[in-house]
Each structure stands twice: as C-alpha cells, then as structure tokens.
Design an enzyme around this catalytic site. Structure first.
Site, mmCIF file in Angstrom:
data_model
loop_
_atom_site.group_PDB
_atom_site.id
_atom_site.type_symbol
_atom_site.label_atom_id
_atom_site.label_comp_id
_atom_site.label_asym_id
_atom_site.label_seq_id
_atom_site.Cartn_x
_atom_site.Cartn_y
_atom_site.Cartn_z
ATOM 1 N N GLY B 78 0.801 -1.221 0.000
ATOM 2 C CA GLY B 78 0.000 0.000 0.000
ATOM 3 C C GLY B 78 0.831 1.267 0.000
ATOM 4 O O GLY B 78 0.441 2.269 0.593
ATOM 5 N N CYS B 137 0.445 0.167 -9.691
ATOM 6 C CA CYS B 137 0.390 -0.490 -8.383
ATOM 7 C C CYS B 137 -0.999 -1.029 -8.122
ATOM 8 O O CYS B 137 -1.973 -0.285 -8.109
ATOM 9 C CB CYS B 137 0.786 0.463 -7.262
ATOM 10 S SG CYS B 137 0.721 -0.349 -5.670
ATOM 11 N N LYS B 172 6.365 2.375 -15.913
ATOM 12 C CA LYS B 172 6.285 0.968 -15.495
ATOM 13 C C LYS B 172 4.878 0.450 -15.704
ATOM 14 O O LYS B 172 3.924 0.968 -15.133
ATOM 15 C CB LYS B 172 6.685 0.833 -14.029
ATOM 16 C CG LYS B 172 6.705 -0.604 -13.543
ATOM 17 C CD LYS B 172 7.481 -0.717 -12.265
ATOM 18 C CE LYS B 172 7.487 -2.129 -11.739
ATOM 19 N NZ LYS B 172 8.187 -2.197 -10.456
ATOM 20 N N ASN B 199 5.038 -4.940 -13.580
ATOM 21 C CA ASN B 199 4.704 -4.861 -12.165
ATOM 22 C C ASN B 199 4.060 -6.199 -11.774
ATOM 23 O O ASN B 199 4.014 -7.140 -12.576
ATOM 24 C CB ASN B 199 3.752 -3.679 -11.915
ATOM 25 C CG ASN B 199 3.916 -3.122 -10.505
ATOM 26 O OD1 ASN B 199 4.004 -3.882 -9.539
ATOM 27 N ND2 ASN B 199 3.952 -1.820 -10.378
ATOM 28 N N GLY B 250 10.538 -9.397 -13.263
ATOM 29 C CA GLY B 250 9.542 -10.400 -12.923
ATOM 30 C C GLY B 250 10.190 -11.761 -12.732
ATOM 31 O O GLY B 250 10.531 -12.435 -13.694
ATOM 32 N N GLY B 251 10.423 -12.118 -11.481
ATOM 33 C CA GLY B 251 10.880 -13.467 -11.176
ATOM 34 C C GLY B 251 12.343 -13.761 -11.415
ATOM 35 O O GLY B 251 12.745 -14.926 -11.440
ATOM 36 N N GLY B 272 13.559 -8.043 -8.024
ATOM 37 C CA GLY B 272 12.669 -7.676 -6.930
ATOM 38 C C GLY B 272 12.717 -8.664 -5.792
ATOM 39 O O GLY B 272 13.607 -8.640 -4.929
#
Ligand SMILES: Cc1cc2nc3c(=O)[nH]c(=O)nc-3n(C[C@H](O)[C@H](O)[C@H](O)COP(=O)(O)OP(=O)(O)OC[C@H]3O[C@@H](n4cnc5c(N)ncnc54)[C@H](O)[C@@H]3O)c2cc1C
Ligand SMILES: Cc1cc2nc3c(=O)[nH]c(=O)nc-3n(C[C@H](O)[C@H](O)[C@H](O)COP(=O)(O)O)c2cc1C
Ligand code: FES
Lengths: 259, 314
Positions: B78, B137, B172, B199, B250-251, B272
């Site tokens: 958040g 987001c 993004k 994202n 991503g991953g 990430g």
C-alpha cells in the site's frame, strides 16, 4: 548466503523440534540478544520462496552454536523438520532488536504463549547471568503443546497455564499475573500471539510495570527492505508503522498500538 | 573505466544513463538502499530503483501484507513511504556514496496532479537520474491502476508528467491488461523515454482456517519465479514493437534469468523478490551473468539484447 551445518536436530514432542546449527556469526566477537530471530530457508528450490523467522532459543557461545525450537505448523516447517545433522541450511541472522537487559533491574517477569516461549529461554539465561531473579509465566492451549518448562525452571520459578486446564492452572496467562507476582517485578518481557500481548500490555500497564513485547508479523525479507512486517507504534505522539524485523521484533510495550 | 569487467563488457546504455551492468534492484524491493548496504558495496549495481514515492506520507495497508505462494509471494504494502519531501531530504542523499550508480525514483499517486507534483519536486533534486512512473500499483484504491489499464489515461498521464520532468521518464506497466502492446505504444507515443515491465500480477490467497482472504487488503500483487513467463512474454512482444528501451522485471532469481530477459528484448533488468530471499541476490546475479557470458563466448552483453526475435539471431 551463509550456509551452516546442522549440528543436532532433536524431537522434543509431537511436531516440536530443537534445531542446533553452527552460528553464521562468531558469537565470541558478536553479542547476540535474546529475542532476536534467525531467518531460515526451508528448501533450496524456489517453491518455498520465503525464509521462516524462528527465535533464537539458545546461544552456545563456547561452541559457536545456535538453537531454535519450533513447532511444525505448515509445509515450510515440515520441510525444515526433515533436516539431519551434517546437512547444510541457509540461515540469516541473528536479526532484529531483541530484549534489552537493564543494569539496575533486580527482578524480571517473563511471559510467554505458545511458540512465543522459545526466546524466553535465552532471555532467562542472560538475565540470570547478570544476576537478576527470574519468574516465568507460560500459557498453552493444551498439555500436549507444553515446551521448555524444565529448561526454563533452571533459571527460576515457572507457572503454567492452559486454556483447557489439562496442565498447570486453567486460564490465560493474564490470570496468573497476580498483584503479588507483579508487585516487586522491575520489568516484564512478553512474547506470544497478538491477543495475548494485547491483554498482557493492558494488565501490566494497569499495574504500573514497564516492559517489552516481542511482536509476530508475517515477514517478506526479514531485513527491512519490503515493509511487509509492520506494526503500528506511537512515536513522538505520532502513529507510525514500524518494521517488526528491523525496529523489532521487540518493542517497548508503551509504544505498541494494537489496531 | 570503460565499463568492461573482466573479459566481458557488461555495460549497457539506457537513455542518457551509462550502466556498468544491466542489473538493478526493483522498486519496493530495496527500500532506499541503507539495509542492503550492510550486506555489500552498492557500487557494484548497474542502477538503483528506490521505493515508490508519493506526494504526502502514506502509512500503507494493515497487515498481513505479505503471503507466500507456490514459487512466489503476494504483497499488498500500500505504498508506505514518508512522502517526496522527506525522501529527498532524508533518503536520497545517502545514495551519493555511490556516484557510479544512477538512481531511479519510482513515483506513485492517485491523480495526475499528484504525479506531476512529485515529478516537479524530484526534478529539482541533484540525486535523481531518472523517474519511473508507477502507473500500475495494484494495492491501493485508486493507486494508479486506472492509469495502468487504460491506454488513453496512461498517455495523458505521461504527457502531463513529461511537461515538467527534467529527467528521463520511464513508465512501469502493469501486466493486468488485455493488450500490453497497446499500452506500451500509447506510452511511447505520449513521450515515454523507456518502459519497465512488469509490475506484479493481481492475485489472492484464502486462509483455510479463517475462510477469508489471507491479506488484509484482500488481493495483492504476485511476484517471484511464478510470474517470470508472463514477464518474458510481455518483454518479448513489447520490445519488438516499440523503439524505446525496455527494462525487464519479474521473477529473476539467477544470472540465467537475467540473460533470458535480455534475449527477450530487455536492455536492462530489475531484481525484486529475489532480494528478500537472498540479500546478496543482485551482486550474485551480476556475477552469474558475467560467468554465463564467459562460458558462452559473449564479449559484450549488448550482443544479447532482443536476439530471440531478431532475424539474425543465432
Ligand atoms: C519474529 C518471529 C519469531 C518466531 N519464532 C518462532 C519460534 O521460535 N518457534 C516457532 O515455532 N515459531 C516461531 N515463529 C512463527 C514461525 O515463523 C511460523 O510458525 C512459521 O513461519 C510457519 O511456517 P510454515 O511454512 O510451517 O507455515 P505456512 O503457513 O505454510 O507458512 C506460509 C508463510 O506464512 C508465514 N507464517 C505462517 N505462520 C506464521 C506466523 N505465526 N508468524 C509469522 N509468519 C508466519 C511463513 O513464514 C511463510 O512465509 C516466529 C515468528 C516470528 C515473526
Ligand atoms: C513487497 C513489494 C513491494 C513493491 N513495491 C513496488 C513499488 O513501490 N513500486 C513499483 O513500481 N513496484 C513495486 N513492486 C513490484 C516490483 O518492483 C516488481 O515489478 C515485481 O515484484 C516483479 O518482480 P520480481 O518478481 O522480481 O519481484 C513491489 C513488489 C514487492 C514484492
Ligand atoms: S520483513 Fe521485510 S521489512 Fe520486515
């Protein structure tokens, strides 16, 4: 990341294990605080991605070994339970802020519930080593879940409470926090589920005893970078979300806000 | 230094930025760098993307905010952050210690005006190399997702931000759309200097004991190895289509994963969730990437970008 060797893995009871491994840090050079935690990968593959936080239960400085005591409560801890002496495990830590020990204190009251009990053992050990007297109250749902009672009893009297009365007295830990027990306690230290901590905080602030709470939140990283593990605290009169992994897990009871 | 490390040249250029290697931590997975700096020298990084910054301070969502899933995790943080003024005063100056590492600031908000105000403020900071617009987001009501799923709104946002930005603007994108190429083209046409994708993927986990969603927010963003194929597909399709650089995320857990993104068409990559599992993930991935190049006789990492769809690929 640091992989360390498992030294011993004992079964203490049903689904209850004590895992002892070489410390990732040199314990003679680095003091570790009771209440800090180890962040442990349960698998080398990425199917169980996140590390599991387990509290430091015993630090054996002489042999440079750490012990965690944990209950199998899901697939991750089940995987961990399969580790054998000689296996390598990936352990980060000890991490976070633990329980501070205050020079001037003479008597400490330790309060634990369920899997919040393990960190109290190293705490009791270090408190006794600095000459303080220790009194402990622990609570469990039922007799089958008792842990570390004899070990804690080495350092002081232990009162046991169970929800169903199958061991010790029937009731919650707060029922054992009588006026006389608290009267000459300089400080309390508590670790357990949120409902217990909230009740303990209320009970003890009513009795005017200062103390510390060790909070439990789900963690992503354990090192302060994901902001997943926050808990509300009052700081400078302002509500803030503190990271339990880095600012905690142990907080001054006065600043902890239960939402 | 000409950017070559060992026998392999890992350097890439991204817009006006020179990156000594293509690996940077992803937004929200590195905080502002202080914690990681206790594990390694951040000078090894290609760049740093810091946590999403909003105009005012945000406390974020209640907990639980994270949940593990098979080969991944859900998060609903958040956008907890101290607000742009404090980020500029208290967080960014600490990164001056790493002069060779460009700092990319991720920007989030609710309305176009919020984004514009944050970007305006950041454009006065000496510590910002580029802006990354988080229009994707999934975890805040009105947290920018409406911009992330409507090409016209996204384009309007990019245009508004571009009029005030004095640094390159990277957009993004969210994977939670029907047509990722349409989104990418809309942003490119509106003036985006580069794109980051992806994202997190919106997901949910139900707690069987409580019989309710596990995350306090209900849904959350899925990240980690579980989403890598989704990200690879999107980088592949978008990078073929647009003429601006694409940053892949991503991953990514290993050097091989980073190479896969470059082959798919990414000019650089972000790491990430891997930082949560392994605090040394970024330096390890850089080493593994170099090692892969050595083993495969690749002299410059730039040779690999987009090879999987280029006609003259191996
Ligand atoms: C600071 C701290 C110290 C802890 N110390 C101990 C200890 O000494 N002994 C002990 O038995 N347990 C302890 N716990 C709880 C322990 O971390 C969880 O029981 C364990 O993570 C469950 O993992 P699992 O894979 O078996 O369960 P799953 O439910 O399969 O786990 C899924 C995910 O949820 C997380 N999770 C599940 N339950 C909890 C929980 N209660 N608290 C935090 N995260 C959870 C897991 O880490 C994992 O990421 C501690 C928790 C914290 C936050
Ligand atoms: C805990 C967490 C917080 C994140 N915060 C942000 C953020 O503030 N801004 C943003 O653009 N992306 C954010 N992301 C998304 C990541 O930057 C990244 O795009 C996504 O996680 C996929 O990459 P990964 O699989 O390597 O984690 C966050 C991801 C996670 C897991
Ligand atoms: S667990 Fe990531 S910040 Fe605490």
């Amino acid at each position: 990341m640091p992989t360390v060797e498992v030294y011993a893995h004992e079964t203490l009871g049903k689904d209850l294990h004590a895992l002892t491994f070489a410390s990732p840090i040199d314990l003679r050079a680095n003091h570790c605080q009771p209440g800090q935690f180890l962040h442990i990968r349960v698998s080398r593959s990425f199917d169980f991605l996140l590390r599991r936080p387990l509290s430091l239960c015993d630090a054996d400085v002489e042999h440079n070994r750490l012990t965690v005591v944990y209950r199998v409560s899901g697939e991750g801890t089940r995987r961990l339970a399969a580790r054998k002496p000689g296996d390598l495990i990936d352990v980060l830590g000890p991490l976070g802020q633990g329980f501070p020990i205050h020079d001037m204190d003479r008597r400490a009251l330790l309060i634990g519930g369920g899997v919040g009990v393990p960190p109290l053992l190293e705490l009791a050990k270090q408190l006794r080593a600095s000459g303080k007297s220790v009194q402990t109250v622990v609570g469990f749902q039922t007799a089958g879940q008792l842990m570390l009672i004899e070990e804690l009893a080495v350092y002081g009297e232990v009162a046991v409470m169970t929800d169903d009365g199958s061991a010790g007295e029937r009731g919650r830990v707060t029922a054992a926090l009588t006026a006389e027990l608290c009267a000459d306690a300089d400080r309390y230290y508590a670790c357990g589920p949120s409902v217990m901590l909230r009740a303990v905080q209320e009970e003890m602030s009513g009795k005017g005893v200062p103390g510390y709470l060790s909070l439990e939140e789900r963690m992503g990283c354990g090192i302060g970078i994901c902001v997943g593990c926050v808990h509300p605290v009052l700081r400078g009169g302002k509500l803030a979300n503190a990271k339990t992994c880095r600012d905690g897990p142990v907080f001054d009871a006065q600043e902890v806000v239960f939402p | 230094m000409n950017g070559s490390q060992g026998d392999v040249d890992l350097s890439v250029s991204l817009l006006s930025l020179h990156l000594k290697n293509p690996v940077m931590p992803a937004s929200g997975c590195f905080s502002f760098g202080k914690e990681a700096a206790s594990f390694y020298d951040l000078n090894v990084l290609g760049a740093i993307v810091v946590k999403a910054t909003t105009l005012e301070e945000r406390l974020g969502n209640p907990t639980p905010r994270v949940a593990e899933t098979a080969a991944g995790m859900l998060n609903a943080i958040g956008l907890q952050n101290p607000g742009v003024q404090r980020v500029m005063a208290e967080e960014l100056p600490g990164l001056r210690r790493y002069p060779s590492v460009p700092v990319i600031v991720n920007v989030a908000g609710t309305a176009v005006e919020d984004y514009v105000a944050v970007v305006k403020a950041l454009s006065t900071s000496p510590d910002v190399s580029a802006i990354e617009l988080n229009i994707s987001c999934p975890n805040v009501k009105c947290g920018g997702i409406q911009f992330g799923s409507d090409p016209r709104l996204a384009a309007a946002m990019v245009r508004a931000v571009k009029t005030v930005a004095t640094r390159p603007v990277i957009v993004k994108l969210s994977p939670n759309v029907t047509d990722i190429v349409e989104m990418a083209v809309a942003c490119e046409e509106a003036g985006a200097d580069a794109l980051t994708l992806i994202n997190t993927v919106i997901g949910m986990k139900i707690d069987l004991e409580q019989r309710r969603p596990l995350l306090a927010n209900g849904s959350g963003g899925l990240s980690g190895p579980a989403i890598k194929p989704i990200a690879i597909r999107m980088v592949y399709e978008v990078s073929r289509y647009v003429n601006i650089p694409v940053i892949g995320v991503g991953g990514i857990m290993t050097g091989a994963d980073a190479i896969e993104f470059l082959l798919a068409g990414a000019t650089a990559v972000q790491v990430g969730t891997a930082n949560f599992v392994d605090p040394l993930a970024c330096p390890r991935i850089i080493d593994e990437t170099r090692e892969w190049c050595v083993q495969h006789g690749v002299r410059s990492i730039r040779e690999l970008i987009g090879v999987s769809w280029r006609a003259n690929g191996r």
